[in-house]
Design an enzyme around this catalytic site. Sequence first.
Site, short mmCIF file in Angstrom:
data_model
loop_
_atom_site.label_atom_id
_atom_site.label_comp_id
_atom_site.label_asym_id
_atom_site.label_seq_id
_atom_site.Cartn_x
_atom_site.Cartn_y
_atom_site.Cartn_z
N SER A 232 70.93 36.02 52.91
CA SER A 232 71.73 36.59 51.83
C SER A 232 73.18 36.74 52.27
CB SER A 232 71.16 37.96 51.50
OG SER A 232 72.06 38.70 50.72
N TYR B 286 68.64 46.53 54.22
CA TYR B 286 68.15 45.22 53.75
C TYR B 286 68.95 44.11 54.44
CZ TYR B 286 68.30 41.15 50.67
OH TYR B 286 68.31 39.87 50.19
N LYS C 233 67.94 40.97 57.27
CA LYS C 233 68.26 39.52 57.13
C LYS C 233 69.02 39.04 58.37
CE LYS C 233 66.54 38.47 53.07
NZ LYS C 233 65.40 37.57 52.96
N1 UFG Z 1 77.45 46.21 38.36
C1 UFG Z 1 77.82 47.08 37.35
N2 UFG Z 1 76.83 47.69 36.64
C2 UFG Z 1 75.50 47.48 36.90
C3 UFG Z 1 75.15 46.59 37.96
C4 UFG Z 1 76.15 45.98 38.67
O1 UFG Z 1 79.00 47.28 37.07
O2 UFG Z 1 74.64 48.08 36.23
C5 UFG Z 1 78.52 45.50 39.11
C6 UFG Z 1 78.56 45.83 40.59
O3 UFG Z 1 79.36 46.95 40.84
C7 UFG Z 1 79.14 44.52 41.16
C8 UFG Z 1 78.59 43.44 40.23
O4 UFG Z 1 78.25 44.10 39.02
O5 UFG Z 1 80.52 44.52 41.06
C9 UFG Z 1 77.36 42.74 40.76
O6 UFG Z 1 76.38 43.69 41.13
P1 UFG Z 1 74.86 43.28 41.42
O7 UFG Z 1 74.11 44.54 41.66
O8 UFG Z 1 74.37 42.36 40.36
O9 UFG Z 1 74.97 42.41 42.74
P2 UFG Z 1 75.52 42.80 44.20
O10 UFG Z 1 76.66 41.86 44.46
O11 UFG Z 1 75.80 44.23 44.35
O12 UFG Z 1 74.28 42.47 45.14
C10 UFG Z 1 73.63 41.21 45.08
C11 UFG Z 1 72.15 41.41 45.40
C12 UFG Z 1 71.97 41.81 46.84
C13 UFG Z 1 72.64 40.83 47.73
C14 UFG Z 1 74.10 40.63 47.36
C15 UFG Z 1 74.67 39.49 48.16
O13 UFG Z 1 71.60 42.41 44.57
O14 UFG Z 1 70.59 41.80 47.14
O15 UFG Z 1 74.22 40.31 45.97
O16 UFG Z 1 76.03 39.45 48.08
F1 UFG Z 1 72.58 41.26 48.99
#
Ligand code: UFG
Length: 354
Positions: free
Chosen positions: A124, A149, A153
């Site tokens: 990841s 997590y 990895k």
């Molecule tokens: N976000 C919101 N509201 C939500 C969910 C997310 O505003 O309800 C925003 C977050 O702040 C972020 C973006 O949308 O800016 C993406 O968030 P995600 O939770 O979809 O994804 P992340 O980048 O935080 O994490 C994902 C995976 C992880 C992985 C990571 C790798 O969930 O498992 O990408 O970069 F490790």
Amino acid sequence: MKVLVTGGAGYIGTHLCVELLENGYEIVVIDNFSTSTLEGLRRVREITGKSFHVYYVNLLDKKNLKKVFSLHQIDSVIHLAGYKSVRESTSDPMKYYRNNIEGTMTLCEVMQEFNVTSLVFSSSATVYAPVEKYEAISEKHPLGPTNPYGHTKRLIEEMLRDIFDSNTDWCIRILRYFNPVGAHKSGLIGENPKGIPANLFPYLSKVVVGKLPALFIYGDDYPTPDGTGIRDYIHVTDLAKGHLYALHNLSSSSGVNVYNLGTGKGYSVFEMLREFESVTGKIIPYLIAPRRKGDVAFSFADVSKAKEELGWEATRGIDSMCHDAWKWQRNNPNGYELTRIKPLKKEVMSYDWL
Ligand code: UFG
């Protein structure tokens, strides 16, 4: 060629199984169904019209894992099985260390015992240290995960390098995923999170179908053009195809090679919200909430290595990511929930009928 897919019943697993079957591979799937259902695999069969073997096996269960290897002449393994919730990993780190690390150790021990030394491992982008400047993250970017997590990895990546150093027969390709989203174009398989989704896409999808009232945008004061977080979203079908290129590349040389799988383009939360609105024709209510702990302002991949060495690149844009996510959500407002088939026994169980 016969490929064992661990965690094949999950979100990425089901999409990968479709691609493998449609490209002439024989597959054997193992899964412990802790966060997935058999229904996803039944639909893989429906999409492809092809049969395959499925075993209900936990990777920590060496005895039954060996049984699977003795029943099938496996050529390569694609290892996806593992827990993946950042949030849960911070509240129950031991569950993550035990399952993800010990599970991979057991798998590698059994592979070596059966002389199977070709492995594609699902890692990841969370292994990277947070970026300071607005620039693409290459595979050379310093590592420094910020949650348990991500630590699992990273440790597995290190373990795989040590395994190769001890036995240079191993051919290992490590794939660092950015943000996999979307669903298969059929609308039959897609992401099926339990409870309230933690990730942007499944959350947005649920708001669109009215299952959740509004999106909480975690922070609009990041140093980005519109103040919201920027990520490299990649269509899950493009991601799945990337594994086939890595599999093909295994035969080119032994060793451990690492590749980013992303599109190389970053989009903000607002941009994704607007795209969802334009694809669905619906207004999506949202509220600005405080920043989420552990989030970074931006993260997008340098994908040149995968392009040069694997010959792979993502081809689907955010329009098809949103369109396919929406089709999946609209056709399956309760995910696989209504058709869930529960495995009955804890020992190795074959679902050859698939
Ligand atoms: N976000 C919101 N509201 C939500 C969910 C997310 O505003 O309800 C925003 C977050 O702040 C972020 C973006 O949308 O800016 C993406 O968030 P995600 O939770 O979809 O994804 P992340 O980048 O935080 O994490 C994902 C995976 C992880 C992985 C990571 C790798 O969930 O498992 O990408 O970069 F490790």
